[in-house]
Design a protein around this motif. Structure first.
Motif, mmCIF file in Angstrom:
data_model
loop_
_atom_site.group_PDB
_atom_site.id
_atom_site.type_symbol
_atom_site.label_atom_id
_atom_site.label_comp_id
_atom_site.label_asym_id
_atom_site.label_seq_id
_atom_site.Cartn_x
_atom_site.Cartn_y
_atom_site.Cartn_z
ATOM 1 N N ARG A 41 0.868 -1.177 0.000
ATOM 2 C CA ARG A 41 0.000 0.000 0.000
ATOM 3 C C ARG A 41 0.900 1.220 0.000
ATOM 4 N NH1 ARG A 41 -5.098 -0.229 3.736
ATOM 5 N NH2 ARG A 41 -6.304 -0.553 1.833
ATOM 6 N N GLY A 42 0.798 2.051 -1.051
ATOM 7 C CA GLY A 42 1.705 3.182 -1.176
ATOM 8 C C GLY A 42 3.130 2.691 -1.312
ATOM 9 N N ASN A 43 4.000 3.235 -0.479
ATOM 10 C CA ASN A 43 5.421 2.879 -0.524
ATOM 11 C C ASN A 43 5.794 1.754 0.439
ATOM 12 O OD1 ASN A 43 6.013 4.889 -2.460
ATOM 13 N ND2 ASN A 43 6.125 6.445 -0.842
ATOM 14 N N HIS A 44 4.801 1.169 1.057
ATOM 15 C CA HIS A 44 5.073 0.155 2.077
ATOM 16 C C HIS A 44 4.609 -1.218 1.611
ATOM 17 C CE1 HIS A 44 6.201 3.159 5.076
ATOM 18 N NE2 HIS A 44 5.154 3.865 4.682
ATOM 19 N N ASP A 97 -1.666 -13.606 6.591
ATOM 20 C CA ASP A 97 -1.831 -13.068 7.938
ATOM 21 C C ASP A 97 -0.574 -12.301 8.355
ATOM 22 O OD1 ASP A 97 -3.522 -13.235 10.566
ATOM 23 O OD2 ASP A 97 -1.517 -13.895 11.185
ATOM 24 N N CYS A 98 0.580 -12.917 8.138
ATOM 25 C CA CYS A 98 1.836 -12.276 8.535
ATOM 26 C C CYS A 98 2.157 -11.078 7.652
ATOM 27 C CB CYS A 98 2.968 -13.298 8.503
ATOM 28 S SG CYS A 98 2.795 -14.607 9.750
ATOM 29 N N ALA A 99 1.815 -11.150 6.363
ATOM 30 C CA ALA A 99 2.050 -10.015 5.466
ATOM 31 C C ALA A 99 1.179 -8.825 5.854
ATOM 32 C CB ALA A 99 1.777 -10.419 4.026
ATOM 33 N N LEU A 100 -0.068 -9.079 6.208
ATOM 34 C CA LEU A 100 -0.964 -7.986 6.601
ATOM 35 C C LEU A 100 -0.506 -7.332 7.905
ATOM 36 C CD1 LEU A 100 -4.406 -9.584 5.703
ATOM 37 C CD2 LEU A 100 -3.391 -7.554 4.637
ATOM 38 N N LEU A 101 -0.036 -8.135 8.836
ATOM 39 C CA LEU A 101 0.456 -7.567 10.087
ATOM 40 C C LEU A 101 1.736 -6.768 9.855
ATOM 41 C CD1 LEU A 101 0.228 -7.199 13.102
ATOM 42 C CD2 LEU A 101 1.339 -9.426 13.415
ATOM 43 N N ASP A 102 2.611 -7.275 9.012
ATOM 44 C CA ASP A 102 3.840 -6.557 8.670
ATOM 45 C C ASP A 102 3.502 -5.218 8.021
ATOM 46 O OD1 ASP A 102 6.608 -6.128 8.313
ATOM 47 O OD2 ASP A 102 6.582 -7.094 6.352
ATOM 48 N N LEU A 103 2.536 -5.219 7.108
ATOM 49 C CA LEU A 103 2.136 -3.968 6.452
ATOM 50 C C LEU A 103 1.526 -2.998 7.459
ATOM 51 C CD1 LEU A 103 1.716 -2.267 3.912
ATOM 52 C CD2 LEU A 103 -0.451 -3.479 3.557
ATOM 53 N N GLU A 104 0.699 -3.508 8.327
ATOM 54 C CA GLU A 104 0.086 -2.660 9.348
ATOM 55 C C GLU A 104 1.152 -1.997 10.219
ATOM 56 O OE1 GLU A 104 -3.157 -3.074 13.023
ATOM 57 O OE2 GLU A 104 -2.836 -4.740 11.627
ATOM 58 N N ALA A 105 2.168 -2.751 10.577
ATOM 59 C CA ALA A 105 3.252 -2.201 11.388
ATOM 60 C C ALA A 105 4.022 -1.127 10.626
ATOM 61 C CB ALA A 105 4.195 -3.327 11.829
ATOM 62 N N LYS A 106 4.308 -1.385 9.373
ATOM 63 C CA LYS A 106 5.059 -0.414 8.573
ATOM 64 C C LYS A 106 4.254 0.867 8.353
ATOM 65 C CE LYS A 106 8.270 -3.488 6.121
ATOM 66 N NZ LYS A 106 8.198 -4.642 7.034
ATOM 67 N N LEU A 107 2.972 0.725 8.066
ATOM 68 C CA LEU A 107 2.139 1.913 7.851
ATOM 69 C C LEU A 107 2.007 2.747 9.121
ATOM 70 C CD1 LEU A 107 -0.703 0.374 5.652
ATOM 71 C CD2 LEU A 107 0.962 2.099 4.917
ATOM 72 N N LEU A 115 1.683 -3.249 18.312
ATOM 73 C CA LEU A 115 0.324 -3.193 17.772
ATOM 74 C C LEU A 115 -0.573 -4.252 18.420
ATOM 75 C CD1 LEU A 115 1.033 -2.772 13.943
ATOM 76 C CD2 LEU A 115 0.053 -1.054 15.477
ATOM 77 N N LEU A 116 0.002 -5.393 18.718
ATOM 78 C CA LEU A 116 -0.768 -6.500 19.279
ATOM 79 C C LEU A 116 -0.830 -6.477 20.797
ATOM 80 C CD1 LEU A 116 0.652 -9.333 16.999
ATOM 81 C CD2 LEU A 116 -1.627 -8.314 16.851
#
Length: 331
Positions: A41-44, A97-107, A115-116
């Motif tokens: 998403r964007g640059n992340h 699941d892990c990719a979405l959490l990684d993206l959430e952390a980066k964003l 976050l958790l």
């Protein structure tokens, strides 16, 4: 997630040569075949890695297709919570699941554990695996690893008493756990457990085939027994209480870190000890599992140590000590 742009999904199959061969009761392999999922998403970009496992009817191609099948749903707002119902527990859901959490952390500019609401991971001791072979071959491999504090010994059924005795002779100070990968039978179960007890093995993993392990509830278990193939997610736990003392939580079985964290809490409430385990894969697959390490009696995250080469920016291993991931790798 803070960006208004819809996410983009990419995935691919990767192949990682193993240093030598990795051998268990079901056979040997010379490469780890993984599937990488990337949600941007964007640059992340968030990343997650999984290992499809033929034992559970999975193939790399089908896993890749399952990941890519979620693209429309992701663009429509599918998040980690909705993902739990969108895909079954297994390798594909784990990678996403892990990719979405990684993206959430980066964003969000925060670490995944923050976050958790989880404790910050700390360096910990991982097991190191000795592949199945003749007693002589296993003794030779053990001699090279005898300085490691925790060894995981792959066993195969007949002759396992000789194998474990040969290993113990070469590693008198190491804590030993053994993994039969469903290879024992009702006929040799108690004999093999006694052989493990005789040399001070701490834990025996999955001695009998899943679905054929009822005997474990009816015998004296002189060594603690851990479920692996018999346990996948929280739904597996209740029926195993009389058969096992511990469970092996692997993200590829639970379908990701989201379910794995919930499963660890449920398992401890039922009185199980926890092992956090892995398939043979790169550091990207190990990194999310580090969030479970503080709850685990045994940490078995040595996958990258068995490869000929790891992913760039992988986890730092100092002997058998593994350190939490840098943000560039995951989370």
């Amino acid at each position: 997630m803070t960006s208004s742009k819809p996410p983009k999904l990419a995935a691919r199959i990767e192949r990682w040569p193993i240093a030598g061969a990795f051998t268990i009761s079901r056979g040997a392999k010379t490469e780890a075949v993984t599937v990488l999922a990337e949600v941007s998403r964007g640059n992340h970009t968030g990343r997650g890695e999984c290992v499809p496992y033929a034992r559970y009817g999975q193939t790399p191609e089908a896993t890749l297709a399952a990941i890519l099948s979620t693209e429309k749903a992701l663009r429509g707002g599918l998040d980690r919570q909705a993902l739990q119902g969108a895909l079954p527990a297994g390798a594909a859901r784990n990678a996403l699941d892990c990719a979405l959490l990684d993206l959430e952390a980066k964003l969000g500019g925060r670490r995944a554990w923050d976050l958790l609401g989880r404790p910050t991971p700390r360096a910990c001791t991982t097991a190191f695996t000795i592949s199945l072979g003749t007693p002589e071959a296993m003794a030779a491999a053990t001699a090279k690893a005898s300085s490691r504090p925790l060894l995981k010994i792959k066993l195969g059924g007949d002759g396992d008493g000789d194998r474990i005795a040969a290993v113990r002779k070469e590693a008198p100070e190491s804590e030993l756990i053994v993994d039969a990968n469903e290879a024992w039978t009702p006929a040799n179960l108690e004999q093999n457990l006694a052989a493990c007890e005789a040399v001070g093995v701490t834990l025996v993993e999955q001695p009998l085939p899943a679905g054929q392990d009822g005997l474990l509830a009816r015998i004296r278990r002189p060594v603690a027994v851990c479920a692996d193939e018999s346990v996948h997610d929280r739904a597996s736990l209740e029926r195993l209480r009389e058969r096992y003392d511990a469970i092996n939580i692997k993200l590829d079985k639970t379908g990701g870190l989201t379910e794995a964290l919930a499963m660890a809490e449920a398992a401890q409430a039922l009185g199980f000890e926890i092992m956090v385990g892995c398939m043979v894969a790169t550091s990207l697959a190990m990194a999310p599992a580090m969030l479970l390490a503080h709850q685990a009696r045994f940490v078995d995250l040595d996958g990258p140590l068995l490869l000929a080469g790891d992913r760039n920016g992988g986890l730092r291993y100092d002997g058998s000590t593994v350190y939490p991931p840098d943000p560039a790798l995951w989370g």
